[in-house]
Design a protein around this motif. Structure first.
Motif, mmCIF file in Angstrom:
data_model
loop_
_atom_site.group_PDB
_atom_site.id
_atom_site.type_symbol
_atom_site.label_atom_id
_atom_site.label_comp_id
_atom_site.label_asym_id
_atom_site.label_seq_id
_atom_site.Cartn_x
_atom_site.Cartn_y
_atom_site.Cartn_z
ATOM 1 N N SER A 28 -2.994 -63.209 -75.287
ATOM 2 C CA SER A 28 -2.979 -63.900 -76.568
ATOM 3 C C SER A 28 -2.344 -62.982 -77.573
ATOM 4 C CB SER A 28 -4.395 -64.248 -77.010
ATOM 5 O OG SER A 28 -4.392 -64.570 -78.358
ATOM 6 N N VAL A 29 -1.594 -63.552 -78.485
ATOM 7 C CA VAL A 29 -0.827 -62.752 -79.409
ATOM 8 C C VAL A 29 -1.015 -63.262 -80.820
ATOM 9 C CG1 VAL A 29 1.476 -61.988 -79.986
ATOM 10 C CG2 VAL A 29 0.872 -62.376 -77.642
ATOM 11 N N ILE A 74 5.017 -68.469 -72.882
ATOM 12 C CA ILE A 74 4.067 -68.890 -73.899
ATOM 13 C C ILE A 74 3.603 -70.305 -73.571
ATOM 14 C CG2 ILE A 74 3.728 -69.373 -76.357
ATOM 15 C CD1 ILE A 74 5.989 -67.309 -76.858
ATOM 16 N N SER A 75 2.295 -70.451 -73.346
ATOM 17 C CA SER A 75 1.770 -71.755 -72.964
ATOM 18 C C SER A 75 1.084 -72.471 -74.114
ATOM 19 C CB SER A 75 0.784 -71.606 -71.805
ATOM 20 O OG SER A 75 -0.228 -70.659 -72.112
ATOM 21 N N GLY A 76 0.769 -71.770 -75.197
ATOM 22 C CA GLY A 76 0.122 -72.421 -76.321
ATOM 23 C C GLY A 76 0.174 -71.563 -77.565
ATOM 24 N N ALA A 114 -1.082 -66.812 -79.776
ATOM 25 C CA ALA A 114 -0.448 -67.542 -78.683
ATOM 26 C C ALA A 114 -1.080 -67.167 -77.359
ATOM 27 C CB ALA A 114 1.059 -67.243 -78.637
ATOM 28 N N ALA A 115 -1.257 -68.157 -76.499
ATOM 29 C CA ALA A 115 -1.717 -67.931 -75.134
ATOM 30 C C ALA A 115 -0.499 -67.708 -74.253
ATOM 31 C CB ALA A 115 -2.518 -69.125 -74.643
ATOM 32 N N LEU A 116 -0.543 -66.637 -73.448
ATOM 33 C CA LEU A 116 0.607 -66.258 -72.633
ATOM 34 C C LEU A 116 0.262 -66.219 -71.156
ATOM 35 C CD1 LEU A 116 1.891 -63.169 -74.662
ATOM 36 C CD2 LEU A 116 2.267 -65.595 -75.112
ATOM 37 N N TYR A 117 1.300 -66.195 -70.341
ATOM 38 C CA TYR A 117 1.133 -65.952 -68.907
ATOM 39 C C TYR A 117 2.284 -65.075 -68.450
ATOM 40 C CZ TYR A 117 4.705 -69.589 -68.474
ATOM 41 O OH TYR A 117 5.860 -70.337 -68.595
ATOM 42 N N PHE A 121 -4.382 -67.955 -65.387
ATOM 43 C CA PHE A 121 -3.571 -67.884 -66.597
ATOM 44 C C PHE A 121 -4.039 -68.913 -67.619
ATOM 45 C CE2 PHE A 121 -1.301 -70.911 -63.917
ATOM 46 C CZ PHE A 121 -0.986 -71.932 -64.799
ATOM 47 N N LEU A 122 -3.859 -68.558 -68.895
ATOM 48 C CA LEU A 122 -4.246 -69.459 -69.977
ATOM 49 C C LEU A 122 -3.230 -70.585 -70.136
ATOM 50 C CD1 LEU A 122 -5.519 -67.096 -72.803
ATOM 51 C CD2 LEU A 122 -6.830 -68.401 -71.146
ATOM 52 N N THR A 123 -3.709 -71.719 -70.575
ATOM 53 C CA THR A 123 -2.852 -72.879 -70.750
ATOM 54 C C THR A 123 -2.784 -73.356 -72.195
ATOM 55 O OG1 THR A 123 -4.736 -74.289 -70.198
ATOM 56 C CG2 THR A 123 -3.228 -73.712 -68.398
ATOM 57 N N ALA A 124 -3.792 -73.031 -73.030
ATOM 58 C CA ALA A 124 -3.826 -73.563 -74.385
ATOM 59 C C ALA A 124 -4.749 -72.724 -75.255
ATOM 60 C CB ALA A 124 -4.295 -75.016 -74.370
ATOM 61 N N ILE A 125 -4.583 -72.845 -76.575
ATOM 62 C CA ILE A 125 -5.392 -72.098 -77.527
ATOM 63 C C ILE A 125 -5.550 -72.923 -78.796
ATOM 64 C CG2 ILE A 125 -3.390 -70.880 -78.482
ATOM 65 C CD1 ILE A 125 -5.196 -68.419 -78.842
ATOM 66 N N SER A 126 -6.718 -72.809 -79.442
ATOM 67 C CA SER A 126 -6.967 -73.489 -80.708
ATOM 68 C C SER A 126 -7.753 -72.560 -81.615
ATOM 69 C CB SER A 126 -7.753 -74.790 -80.478
ATOM 70 O OG SER A 126 -7.966 -75.471 -81.709
#
Length: 380
Positions: free
Chosen positions: A5-6, A236-238, A253-256, A287-292
């Motif tokens: 996450s960034v 970047i997935s989200g 940001a959620a990354l992979y 891996f992460l797919t989304a973030i809120s």
């Protein structure tokens, strides 16, 4: 794969931040317990997007034209029946990939290029409670949308309509400023990489990202786009951006990636769009797919990121991680969402989207199968 996450801080006027901060809650408090919702209609398929117009009214979209809705998303935890979700008629059988809502409007996008489908790519929830197409036959894979107002939406598409200078299919960002009546293609510097996510906290500021570490932003409603410095070799997935009192807008940001590193990255960023990493729980491996994220008046940013089924979790449960301090530290949470009994943690499924208000978060996804078994979890 692992995920990161960034965080980035971007420059906006102090007046803009002050106005936005007026609507921020003093604090946010969430339950650490997640529960799988049992009232999903049997006709629903795998879910790929979720959004709410209030703490009570939420919509989720997914495969084969699936749209489900609830009017009691924040039902108290003492209500053992939980939120009651019902199917809505979308008027299409194409796969919905994302949804974005504000209190007076909802827009959903779908993969109008899949299975030789050439129907509308963007749908809008009308005042009559019906979903209507607002952007016709694109033959494009619409993958993300963010609507900061009822009139303005930014949508990301991949497909043959959009080509780079070599004629290769590429990504594109389109904007509507009249509630979906018309859309305009943006001249965004994509660098040959597909975009997969977009988030716009205001009508003028927006960030989009995707494969190969591609990350672009606009601060003038799409008139110009700037490439943010980023790290090669990640996807970047989200993305989630929120205003914070006495601070610029903050984005995470959620990354992979394929490095095998197990980090959720975040550092205090400067106002020039520079991103950085910090450590995250070492126990998570999917891996992460989304973030809120949700901001508060006291400069705190709370975020939830979700991901796939994880063999390192009890019962192969799907990943949920949370930060209460803008990404400086992250903690794993128990999602209580596991694959069917006796099945291993399958790749590429689990939780695909998450949305949070100041009171509750909803995450959606599903399990593999001929029709894709849908899943909704929340932390009421």
């Amino acid at each position: 794969m692992s995920r990161r996450s960034v965080r980035v801080a971007v420059a906006v006027t102090s007046a803009t931040v002050a106005v936005m901060a007026m609507a921020l809650p003093q604090a946010v408090a969430y339950s650490a317990t997640w529960t799988r919702v049992s009232s999903i209609p049997s006709s629903a398929h795998l879910l790929d997007g979720v959004a709410c117009i209030s703490a009570r009214v939420c919509f989720a979209v997914g495969d084969d034209g699936t749209i489900v809705a609830t009017k009691d998303a924040d039902a108290p935890s003492t209500d053992t029946s939980g939120p009651r979700w019902a199917t809505m008629d979308s008027g299409t059988t194409s796969n919905f990939t994302a949804i974005s809502c504000v209190p007076s409007a909802c827009f959903a996008v779908n993969d109008s290029s899949a299975n030789n489908f050439t129907g509308p790519g963007v749908y809008k929830l009308g005042r009559d409670g019906r979903w209507q197409p607002t952007k016709q036959s694109d033959e494009a894979d619409w993958v993300a949308i963010s609507c900061p107002s009822a009139s303005t939406c930014y949508a990301v598409a991949n497909g043959p309509l959009y080509t780079d200078t070599t004629g290769t299919s590429a990504s594109a960002i389109e904007i509507t400023k009249d509630g979906g009546a018309t859309w305009s293609l943006q001249n965004a510097p994509l660098g040959g990489q597909p975009l997969t996510s977009v988030n716009c906290p205001t009508t003028t500021f927006c960030v989009a990202g995707g494969g190969g570490g591609s990350l672009i932003r606009t601060t003038d409603a799409g008139a110009t786009w700037t490439v943010d410095p980023f790290f090669a070799g990640v996807g970047i997935s989200g993305i989630s951006c929120v205003p914070v009192r006495r601070s610029p807008i903050t984005c995470l940001a959620a990354l992979y990636d394929n490095s095998g590193n197990d980090v959720l990255a975040n550092t205090a960023a400067d106002t020039n769009g520079t991103w950085g990493y910090t450590a995250q729980p070492s126990s998570n491996h999917a891996f992460l797919t989304a973030i809120s994220c949700v901001g508060t008046r006291f400069s705190a940013v709370a975020c939830f990121a979700v991901g796939g089924f994880d063999s390192s979790n009890p019962g192969n449960a799907a990943d949920v991680v949370m930060t209460a301090n803008g990404g400086r530290t992250w903690n794993s949470q128990v999602s209580n969402y596991t694959p069917p009994a006796g099945q291993p943690a399958p790749a590429g499924v689990g939780l695909d989207a998450v949305t949070c208000s100041t009171r509750i978060c909803q995450a959606v996804g599903g399990e593999p199968g001929p029709t894709g078994v849908p899943a909704i979890i929340d932390n009421r």
